[in-house]
Design a protein around this motif. Structure first.
Motif, short mmCIF file in Angstrom:
data_model
loop_
_atom_site.label_atom_id
_atom_site.label_comp_id
_atom_site.label_asym_id
_atom_site.label_seq_id
_atom_site.Cartn_x
_atom_site.Cartn_y
_atom_site.Cartn_z
N MET A 1 18.78 16.37 57.27
CA MET A 1 19.99 16.09 56.35
C MET A 1 21.22 17.28 56.35
SD MET A 1 19.65 14.50 52.51
CE MET A 1 21.14 14.24 51.64
N SER A 2 22.20 17.01 56.64
CA SER A 2 23.33 18.11 56.31
C SER A 2 23.47 18.51 55.01
CB SER A 2 24.71 17.41 56.56
OG SER A 2 24.59 16.77 57.75
N ALA A 3 23.95 19.80 54.86
CA ALA A 3 24.05 20.58 53.39
C ALA A 3 25.31 19.87 53.06
CB ALA A 3 24.19 22.05 53.67
N GLU A 4 25.26 19.96 51.62
CA GLU A 4 26.70 19.62 51.02
C GLU A 4 27.64 20.29 51.26
OE1 GLU A 4 27.90 18.42 46.39
OE2 GLU A 4 25.77 18.64 46.97
N ARG A 5 28.69 19.62 51.64
CA ARG A 5 29.98 20.39 51.93
C ARG A 5 30.62 20.97 50.75
NH1 ARG A 5 31.97 18.51 57.32
NH2 ARG A 5 30.40 17.55 58.28
N PRO A 6 31.20 22.13 50.83
CA PRO A 6 31.82 22.75 49.60
C PRO A 6 32.83 21.85 49.11
CG PRO A 6 32.32 24.30 51.43
CD PRO A 6 31.22 23.31 51.81
N THR A 7 33.31 21.59 47.93
CA THR A 7 34.39 21.01 47.41
C THR A 7 35.95 21.40 47.89
OG1 THR A 7 33.22 20.21 45.47
CG2 THR A 7 35.42 19.82 45.48
N MET A 8 35.97 22.75 47.97
CA MET A 8 36.98 23.31 48.27
C MET A 8 36.95 24.47 49.57
SD MET A 8 39.59 22.68 46.06
CE MET A 8 39.62 21.73 44.70
N PRO A 9 37.96 24.58 50.01
CA PRO A 9 37.74 25.36 51.51
C PRO A 9 37.50 27.06 50.81
CG PRO A 9 40.26 24.96 51.16
CD PRO A 9 39.36 23.99 49.98
N PRO A 10 37.14 27.83 51.70
CA PRO A 10 36.99 29.25 51.30
C PRO A 10 38.32 29.88 51.10
CG PRO A 10 36.51 29.12 53.52
CD PRO A 10 36.70 27.67 53.19
N ALA A 11 38.57 30.58 50.04
CA ALA A 11 40.02 31.29 49.69
C ALA A 11 39.80 32.73 49.91
CB ALA A 11 40.02 31.00 48.22
N PRO A 12 40.94 33.25 50.62
CA PRO A 12 40.86 34.63 50.77
C PRO A 12 41.64 35.26 49.42
CG PRO A 12 42.73 33.58 51.66
CD PRO A 12 42.15 32.39 51.33
N LEU A 13 40.84 36.25 49.01
CA LEU A 13 41.27 36.76 47.80
C LEU A 13 41.58 38.18 48.10
CD1 LEU A 13 38.56 35.58 45.23
CD2 LEU A 13 40.58 34.69 45.55
N LEU A 14 42.74 38.60 47.16
CA LEU A 14 43.03 40.24 47.17
C LEU A 14 41.75 40.85 46.36
CD1 LEU A 14 46.71 40.04 45.98
CD2 LEU A 14 45.84 40.24 48.37
N THR A 15 41.89 42.39 46.58
CA THR A 15 40.67 42.89 45.79
C THR A 15 41.20 43.00 44.33
OG1 THR A 15 42.08 44.96 45.86
CG2 THR A 15 40.64 44.45 47.72
N GLU A 16 40.04 43.46 43.56
CA GLU A 16 40.31 43.26 42.05
C GLU A 16 41.44 44.07 41.62
OE1 GLU A 16 36.85 43.92 39.79
OE2 GLU A 16 36.33 41.98 39.70
N ALA A 17 41.59 45.27 42.46
CA ALA A 17 42.51 46.03 41.73
C ALA A 17 43.97 45.73 42.31
CB ALA A 17 42.48 47.60 42.60
N GLU A 18 43.95 44.88 43.49
CA GLU A 18 45.55 44.31 43.79
C GLU A 18 45.72 43.27 42.71
OE1 GLU A 18 45.59 45.07 48.57
OE2 GLU A 18 44.05 43.61 47.75
N LEU A 19 44.68 42.31 42.35
CA LEU A 19 44.99 41.40 41.46
C LEU A 19 45.38 41.92 40.06
CD1 LEU A 19 41.80 38.94 42.58
CD2 LEU A 19 44.33 38.36 42.79
N ALA A 20 44.52 43.06 39.81
CA ALA A 20 45.03 43.51 38.52
C ALA A 20 46.52 43.94 38.32
CB ALA A 20 44.03 44.59 37.87
N ARG A 21 46.80 44.60 39.34
CA ARG A 21 48.23 45.17 39.45
C ARG A 21 49.00 43.78 39.22
NH1 ARG A 21 49.45 46.20 45.16
NH2 ARG A 21 49.42 43.70 45.01
N ASP A 22 48.85 42.84 40.13
CA ASP A 22 49.59 41.69 39.95
C ASP A 22 49.77 41.05 38.49
OD1 ASP A 22 50.30 42.10 42.64
OD2 ASP A 22 49.18 40.25 43.52
N ALA A 23 48.40 40.99 37.92
CA ALA A 23 48.40 40.59 36.53
C ALA A 23 49.26 41.39 35.47
CB ALA A 23 47.08 40.66 36.12
N LEU A 24 49.16 42.81 35.53
CA LEU A 24 49.86 43.47 34.81
C LEU A 24 51.55 43.31 35.01
CD1 LEU A 24 47.75 47.08 34.86
CD2 LEU A 24 48.25 45.48 33.00
N ALA A 25 51.81 43.11 36.19
CA ALA A 25 53.14 42.90 36.64
C ALA A 25 53.87 41.35 36.23
CB ALA A 25 53.55 42.93 38.32
N SER A 26 52.91 40.56 35.89
CA SER A 26 53.32 39.18 35.35
C SER A 26 54.13 39.19 34.28
CB SER A 26 52.16 38.17 35.07
OG SER A 26 51.46 38.67 34.10
N PRO A 27 55.40 38.72 34.28
CA PRO A 27 56.36 38.64 33.11
C PRO A 27 55.76 38.51 31.79
CG PRO A 27 57.40 37.78 34.99
CD PRO A 27 55.92 37.61 35.20
#
Length: 493
Positions: A1-27
């Motif tokens: 029997m096949s494994a259950e397929r993920p609901t969403m495709p795999p997402a490429p994420l920035l590093t936590e440091a890059e994401l935190a930089r973007d978060a601090l820059a959000s208006p």
């Protein structure tokens, strides 16, 4: 029997440091941090923690905003976010008294403000600390985006002070679910297209929530619902853009007048950008994924498997798109190191379950990334009935010498295994048809021998070849071979 397929495709994420930089820059978060540093013991707040009206103009001026209604509204929004995210704490002396103070202008004041514990974390904390604060801000922005809009709040307040929510014609759960559905669709499109994909037209996004999949030409009623949803989304994305999750080009305000007068539908205008265009930012991908995970949705990210064993890697990327699978394998190899990786991958590729052909397919891709260091481990499995064909293909592709010729049994087994992998992956139909016809055409009398292959998927593969082959005689031969394979009992149910 096949494994259950993920609901969403795999997402490429920035590093936590890059994401935190973007978060601090959000208006919005940037303004909330500035207003939190501005606040102090002389900052007076109302009963709901809101900034007192008398100080809104000073707050707007501190933020560099114009002292008009828009500027005051943005200052108030920044203050609310500062309170909601713990950048500001309200010191409420009202616990010691029943009535509020009254300032010089007659405004009720319930307390004062002080810097919250989270304010220091924005500059002195880790990237994870910053992202946790930003996620709280996203929750607050999401709540604001789904809040009801009304012209006169006083009309909703009864004589006893209670609020008539029924008069709002607003169901908070329904509104939140609708916006979450839209953001989920936007996430799917963004992750599927990649970070450089085009922005999504707002009418298409609204239609994805309204128009049934099996509907041909939308009815007038459906088109009206799409138009209403589009206008609602226009308001919501205007609220969400300052927190940094989307880049949004709003609906042309001149068009709103045209729609009111002419009842024009979005499809009537050639310039679709006038009807709004939206793109999820990398920070938005991170934020929406975090919300989905919190809700129990399976939303993998590239890199999730980097610290796991080869069995988890090959099983986890079973249904990943090719580029995503390659990226995950590369991260795994970087973390794991090439020493012994090939033997571990080959061992994990063995098996007779439904996912085993896919594991072997991805194993071959992984071995290509390992490079020449994989050769000793690959040569060690040349006699393995499950891996010997894969090993020969890999060695031949690298131009290796002294590669023993495969037996006819191994050739047929590899053909069945290869098609089984593609069938399980639901690959492109044209490519699959080309593979089927190519493999069967390489050997005269292919179907006379193929039904004898001792592979769990033999009958299913032959059945599929009968459906896909464009040559009627070959298709008929494939169906006959499938029947023989089932009668022989060589296929798992």
């Amino acid at each position: 029997m096949s494994a259950e397929r993920p609901t969403m495709p795999p997402a490429p994420l920035l590093t936590e440091a890059e994401l935190a930089r973007d978060a601090l820059a959000s208006p919005l978060l940037a303004r909330a941090a500035r207003i939190a540093r501005w606040a102090g013991p002389d900052t007076k707040v109302g009963a709901g923690g809101e900034l007192a009206d008398v100080q809104l103009s000073a707050a707007a001026e501190h933020l560099g905003l114009t002292p008009d209604d828009d500027g005051m509204a943005e200052a108030s929004e920044a203050w609310r976010l500062a309170v909601d995210t713990g950048l500001v704490e309200i010191e409420d002396p009202s616990e010691e008294r029943d009535d509020p103070d009254e300032d010089a202008e007659g405004e009720d004041v319930w307390g004062t403000a002080a810097a919250g514990e989270n304010l220091a974390l924005l500059t002195g904390g880790s990237p994870a600390d910053v992202l946790a604060i930003w996620l709280d801000g996203l929750e607050a922005a999401h709540a604001d985006a789904t809040a009801p809009v009304f012209d006169d709040f006083a009309d909703l307040v009864g004589e006893d002070g209670s609020i008539d929510f029924d008069a709002l014609d607003w169901d908070p759960e329904t509104e939140a679910d609708f916006l979450d559905g839209v953001l989920g669709n936007l996430y799917l499109l963004t992750v599927g297209e990649g970070p450089d994909g085009p922005p999504v037209p707002l009418p298409a996004l609204a239609a994805s929530m309204i128009v049934p999949d099996d509907m041909g030409e939308p009815t007038d009623d459906i088109l009206e619902q799409v138009s209403d949803a589009m206008m609602r989304l226009d308001d919501q994305f205007r609220v969400l853009e300052p927190i940094g999750i989307v880049e949004y080009h709003p609906v042309d305000e001149a068009l709103l007048v045209e729609e009111g007068e002419e009842a024009a539908s979005p499809a009537d205008d050639e310039d679709v950008t006038r009807y709004g265009m939206v793109r999820l930012t990398p920070l938005g991908v991170y934020g929406i994924r975090a919300r989905m995970l919190e809700a129990g949705v399976e939303a993998p990210a590239i890199g999730d498997l980097a610290d796991k064993g080869a069995d988890a890697l090959l099983g986890g990327i079973a249904y990943y798109p090719e580029a995503a699978a390659r990226a995950e394998i590369q991260l795994w190899l970087t973390r794991r190191g090439s020493d012994g990786a090939a033997a571990e991958l080959l061992d994990a590729a063995r098996g007779t379950d439904a996912l085993a052909p896919l594991r072997r397919l991805h194993c071959q891709q992984a071995l290509a990334l390992v490079g020449a260091e994989a050769e000793p481990a690959v040569r060690a499995v040349l006699g393995d009935p499950e891996l010997g064909g894969l090993a020969r293909v890999w060695l031949a592709e690298r131009g290796a010498a002294d590669v023993p010729a495969p037996s006819e049994t191994m050739i047929f087994w590899l053909a069945i295994d290869t098609i089984a992998a593609q069938l399980e992956a639901d690959g492109d139909l044209d490519e699959l048809q080309g593979l089927v016809e190519g493999l069967s055409g390489q050997h005269s009398g292919f179907f006379e021998e193929a039904w004898r292959v001792d592979h769990p998927a033999t009958a299913d593969v032959l059945e599929a070849m009968g459906r896909l082959h464009s040559d009627k005689k070959q298709a008929k031969d494939a169906r006959k071979a499938a029947f023989k394979a089932r009668s022989r009992g060589g296929s798992a149910d």
